[in-house]
Design a protein around this motif. Structure first.
Motif, PDB file in Angstrom:
ATOM      1  N   GLU A  34       0.834  -1.206   0.000  1.00 26.85           N
ATOM      2  CA  GLU A  34       0.000   0.000   0.000  1.00 26.85           C
ATOM      3  C   GLU A  34       0.868   1.255   0.000  1.00 26.85           C
ATOM      4  O   GLU A  34       0.515   2.253  -0.632  1.00 26.85           O
ATOM      5  N   GLU A  37       1.758   2.140  -3.419  1.00 28.93           N
ATOM      6  CA  GLU A  37       0.662   2.805  -4.126  1.00 28.93           C
ATOM      7  C   GLU A  37       0.589   4.281  -3.715  1.00 28.93           C
ATOM      8  O   GLU A  37       0.358   5.164  -4.548  1.00 28.93           O
ATOM      9  N   GLU A  64      -5.819   5.167  -0.865  1.00 23.37           N
ATOM     10  CA  GLU A  64      -4.615   4.366  -0.604  1.00 23.37           C
ATOM     11  C   GLU A  64      -4.064   4.619   0.793  1.00 23.37           C
ATOM     12  O   GLU A  64      -3.533   3.699   1.427  1.00 23.37           O
ATOM     13  N   ASP A  67      -6.118   2.463   2.925  1.00 21.97           N
ATOM     14  CA  ASP A  67      -5.642   1.068   2.820  1.00 21.97           C
ATOM     15  C   ASP A  67      -4.395   0.866   3.684  1.00 21.97           C
ATOM     16  O   ASP A  67      -4.256  -0.136   4.386  1.00 21.97           O
TER      17      ASP A  67
END
Ligand code: MG
Length: 135
Positions: A34, A37, A64, A67
């Motif tokens: 993550e 990202e 993100e 996340d």
């Protein structure tokens, strides 16, 4: 929502699905995925790639980051850390490290001057490349 409530929600959500039965190292790898990202979107936000819609990038970055937080909170509950308490201790640590506001502001300015010097060096290198390419 309070931080402790969120951590409890993450743990309950995982346990209801049996997803708590993984090692902390597995959770860490997911957190790093993550983070990658997030890194891609920060580069996009800063204009690394043109033609990115900045508002869309901001919205994706929010997703993100969410996340990433899930996996950080999961890692914490897996090893018995209360994130709210850890953050409280982190606040105290930061306050103790930079108690003098003027000194902290000066340190920030010193760093920004270093960044400006770094950007100037980038221009020197790219100007040098351009002049050597003309020769
Ligand atoms: Mg993600």
């Amino acid at each position: 929502m309070h931080i402790r409530e969120y951590q409890e929600w993450v743990e309950a959500w995982d346990k209801a699905r049996g997803w708590d039965k993984v090692l902390p190292a597995h959770t860490l790898v997911h957190a790093l995925e993550e983070m990658g990202e997030v890194a891609r979107l920060v580069l996009a936000w800063e204009g690394y790639k043109q033609a990115e819609d900045r508002e869309r990038v901001r919205q994706e970055l929010a997703e993100e980051l969410s996340d990433l937080f899930v996996f950080l909170f999961k890692l914490a509950y897996q090893v018995g850390i209360d994130v709210e308490e850890a953050l409280r201790q982190g606040q105290s640590k930061a306050d103790a490290r930079f108690p003098d506001l003027a000194e902290a502001i000066a340190e920030g300015e010193r760093y920004r001057q270093q960044l400006r010097a770094n950007v100037a060096r980038i221009h020197e290198v790219s100007d040098g490349d351009a002049s050597s390419a003309r020769c």
